[in-house]
Every structure is written in C-alpha cells, then in structure tokens.
Design a protein around this motif. Sequence first.
Motif, PDB file in Angstrom:
ATOM      1  N   GLY A 112      42.204 -13.375 -49.371  1.00  0.00           N
ATOM      2  CA  GLY A 112      42.647 -14.600 -50.032  1.00  0.00           C
ATOM      3  C   GLY A 112      43.829 -14.353 -50.950  1.00  0.00           C
ATOM      4  O   GLY A 112      44.715 -15.207 -51.076  1.00  0.00           O
ATOM      5  N   THR A 117      45.128 -18.062 -51.150  1.00  0.00           N
ATOM      6  CA  THR A 117      44.174 -19.138 -50.903  1.00  0.00           C
ATOM      7  C   THR A 117      42.914 -18.889 -51.710  1.00  0.00           C
ATOM      8  O   THR A 117      42.598 -17.755 -52.074  1.00  0.00           O
ATOM      9  CB  THR A 117      43.795 -19.223 -49.414  1.00  0.00           C
ATOM     10  OG1 THR A 117      43.176 -17.993 -49.012  1.00  0.00           O
ATOM     11  CG2 THR A 117      45.001 -19.504 -48.547  1.00  0.00           C
ATOM     12  N   GLU A 119      39.862 -19.469 -50.477  1.00  0.00           N
ATOM     13  CA  GLU A 119      38.854 -18.939 -49.576  1.00  0.00           C
ATOM     14  C   GLU A 119      39.226 -17.553 -49.071  1.00  0.00           C
ATOM     15  O   GLU A 119      40.338 -17.070 -49.274  1.00  0.00           O
ATOM     16  CB  GLU A 119      38.668 -19.882 -48.377  1.00  0.00           C
ATOM     17  CG  GLU A 119      38.189 -21.269 -48.729  1.00  0.00           C
ATOM     18  CD  GLU A 119      39.304 -22.224 -49.102  1.00  0.00           C
ATOM     19  OE1 GLU A 119      40.499 -21.813 -49.015  1.00  0.00           O
ATOM     20  OE2 GLU A 119      39.006 -23.357 -49.495  1.00  0.00           O
ATOM     21  N   ASN A 122      37.977 -16.058 -43.489  1.00  0.00           N
ATOM     22  CA  ASN A 122      37.149 -16.943 -42.660  1.00  0.00           C
ATOM     23  C   ASN A 122      37.078 -18.362 -43.209  1.00  0.00           C
ATOM     24  O   ASN A 122      36.275 -19.174 -42.735  1.00  0.00           O
ATOM     25  CB  ASN A 122      35.725 -16.376 -42.538  1.00  0.00           C
ATOM     26  CG  ASN A 122      35.646 -15.187 -41.599  1.00  0.00           C
ATOM     27  OD1 ASN A 122      36.467 -15.056 -40.691  1.00  0.00           O
ATOM     28  ND2 ASN A 122      34.670 -14.319 -41.817  1.00  0.00           N
ATOM     29  N   LYS A 123      37.917 -18.620 -44.222  1.00  0.00           N
ATOM     30  CA  LYS A 123      37.961 -19.940 -44.875  1.00  0.00           C
ATOM     31  C   LYS A 123      36.623 -20.304 -45.527  1.00  0.00           C
ATOM     32  O   LYS A 123      36.207 -21.468 -45.545  1.00  0.00           O
ATOM     33  CB  LYS A 123      38.424 -21.028 -43.905  1.00  0.00           C
ATOM     34  CG  LYS A 123      39.816 -20.786 -43.339  1.00  0.00           C
ATOM     35  CD  LYS A 123      40.334 -21.978 -42.566  1.00  0.00           C
ATOM     36  CE  LYS A 123      41.722 -21.692 -41.979  1.00  0.00           C
ATOM     37  NZ  LYS A 123      42.713 -21.358 -43.012  1.00  0.00           N
ATOM     38  N   ASP A 125      34.481 -20.205 -49.087  1.00  0.00           N
ATOM     39  CA  ASP A 125      34.528 -20.050 -50.541  1.00  0.00           C
ATOM     40  C   ASP A 125      33.420 -19.074 -50.934  1.00  0.00           C
ATOM     41  O   ASP A 125      32.234 -19.397 -50.838  1.00  0.00           O
ATOM     42  CB  ASP A 125      34.331 -21.405 -51.211  1.00  0.00           C
ATOM     43  CG  ASP A 125      34.485 -21.350 -52.732  1.00  0.00           C
ATOM     44  OD1 ASP A 125      34.350 -20.257 -53.309  1.00  0.00           O
ATOM     45  OD2 ASP A 125      34.726 -22.415 -53.327  1.00  0.00           O
TER      46      ASP A 125
END
Length: 384
Positions: A112, A117, A119, A122-123, A125
């Motif tokens: 991230g 980002t 996340e 793997n997106k 959180d």
Amino acid sequence: MDLEQLFYQNKEQSLQERNINLDSIEPILRKLNTNNQLEIIGNSVLGMPIYKYQIGSGKIKILLWSQMHGNESTTTKALFDLLNLINNGSELAKKIQSKFTLCCIPMLNPDGALLYTRENANKIDLNRDSQNLSQPESIVLRAIFESFKPDFCYNLHDQRSIFGVGNTGKPATLSFLAPSYNKACDINESRLRAINLISGINDFLQQYIPGQVGRFDDSFNINCIGDTFQSLGVPTILFEAGHFKNDYLRNETRKFVFLAYLSSLNIIDENDIVANKIDKYLSIPQNKVVFYDFIFKNIKINYDGIEIITNFAAQYKEELIEGKICFNAYIIKIGEVDDFFGHFEYDGKGASFKNDFGLFPEINQKADFYLDNHLKIVNGLMIS
C-alpha cells in the motif's frame, strides 16, 4: 528540557515527503541496526519484506505499528525520529532503553505504501481484517502480538484534513482513541489504562497545540485491530495524525506526534495512569467532519443567463504522479457551506466566476478559475 529542540536534533532528515515507501526506510533501518535489532518477520502480498525493529531491555513492553494504511506516513516519520533519539547515546536514550522494550513495525503494509493506497495489494483494508486474518500482513501483526505479549499497543495512523475538533473551527491536528472492547463500549481495567494514558498525553499536548486535539469515535467493531487487541486485555491507543495550518506535508504534525510518543513514555514510566481520568478523557472534543480545504463564498455564477450568488468548496486529492504526491484541488460541493470551515476561505463579495468551461463551477472540476476576469485561482490558491 526543550522537547521541541530535541525533536529537531533527532529528526530523520531523509523522510520529508508524504509518500514513504520501503525504499525510503530500508537504509534507515540498516543504519539503526547496530546490535541485530532488525528482523524480517514476514512478507506482503507482493513479496516485500515486513520488518520488525526491537530495542530496549526494560520490563514495560510496547508494540507499535505504522502504515497499516499505506498512504498514512506521518506517524512513520515520527517513529523514526523517536528511534533516532533512543539510539543517540544520551542519558534520556539510556533511560528509555532501560525502562522499556519497544517492538516497532514501521511499515506493516509496504504494498500500500508503494501504491499510495489505504488498502494492501489485494485491496483489503488491514484494519478490518483482525478477525478473518485473510491477509499475510494481518497474520504477521497478530503473530507478533502473541509472541511479544505487549503491555501496551500503539496503533499509528493519519486522518484526513476534513476533521476538526468538534465545532471549534480548529483542525484536529492529533486525535486519539481508547478503542472499545465490547458493543456496550464499557470501560474495564485495560481500557481505563488506555483512557488514562490518552488523558495525560492530551494534557501535555495542550501546551503546544491548544484546542487541536480530538477524540475519535469509539463505536465497537471487532474487525478493527485496536478493538480486537483491547478485547484481548491489552491497553491499546489509536494515534491519528491530522492537519496543522499550512502543513499539508505534515512536518509540523510529525513534531507533535513525536512529542506525544515521548510524553506517553514519561507518563507510563511515572505510573501516572492508575487514577480514574474518564471525565478528562470524555472532555476531549470528538472529531467531526467540519472542514474543506477551500471554501469560496459569495461568488456570482451564471446559469443560462440567470445570475445567482452562491458558495462552493474544493478539496485536495492526493495523487501519485511519477513517484511524487501531488495535491490537486477539485470542486466537491456547491451551495450551502455554513456548517463547515475552510483551511483557506475566500469571500468573493459578488465577484463573477469564469473558467475554461463556462460561467459556473461543476462537481469534480479542477479548482482553476477567474473571479471578475482578473483574479486568478489555480489549484484552489489565489495567485493574482
């Protein structure tokens, strides 16, 4: 002791930007690894190393992790400032090492951080993965928690510039939370220790940022890592680094985070967390979404020949462009803004709006325009 001077003496000069990634911190970790304090404890989704840096021989054990959200780097920078101090050979450094053992994960989410980002790759959180433990980074943190057996946990984050201290009109430069351990938000011995520690930190910080410390919402979510660790009986504190006037790179905020770290160690060492300070904790105003980066008031716009006076607001969007974070301002609200404050506010006093697209602003347009054809606004800021 001049603590601000102490910050400047130990500030890690190589960390200045908002985007701090693994390449930024690995040389510093190697420099600080004077006695095999550094260890790779796992790997991210993309295979990048996750480092643990442990220092001190004291009985009081504190687990600190930063950049669980990859685009939240202020507490990381302040953590390295603290580690520089602890390694500088001073009497204060020796005292801290004798009283405490600090287990630091300076970048839990290197993927991230690389992509800037919240996340992971793997997106997911990671701060909503404390129960499922579906991600390698979450598993690493939980394993260290269980093996290290901390007396305190510091969950280190940034928060957006939209947050203010209640309705005071002051930005929430730092915010804290003693997370709940159950749905009823009860207070047990563990949470009370976190509450008392935050109360002490707040008292200290009022000397430096009066009225600019907020309290985060304590709604219970067992999927959040702080709530989980609190429920497991370890006093846990959420640190949120926020906005300070004209400090979008967060280098002033970084100083106050450093001071918060130091004050917390002093409070714990003096055992000033045994008294009941719930009332003082609850007197810290709650964070509230009350800010835009820019508010433009009393602007004349023309809709199909009809002139009206209105207001609009713009917000910076942090965009990673060629490895650099660019703060680009976009219009996000048109109309009523009376319940909000602007970090920058302009009263157009009836000046006429015009940009390259017409005579009125639209949502998601860049905040580039003219007022009365001669006053130029570029990226939200007045330049002529």
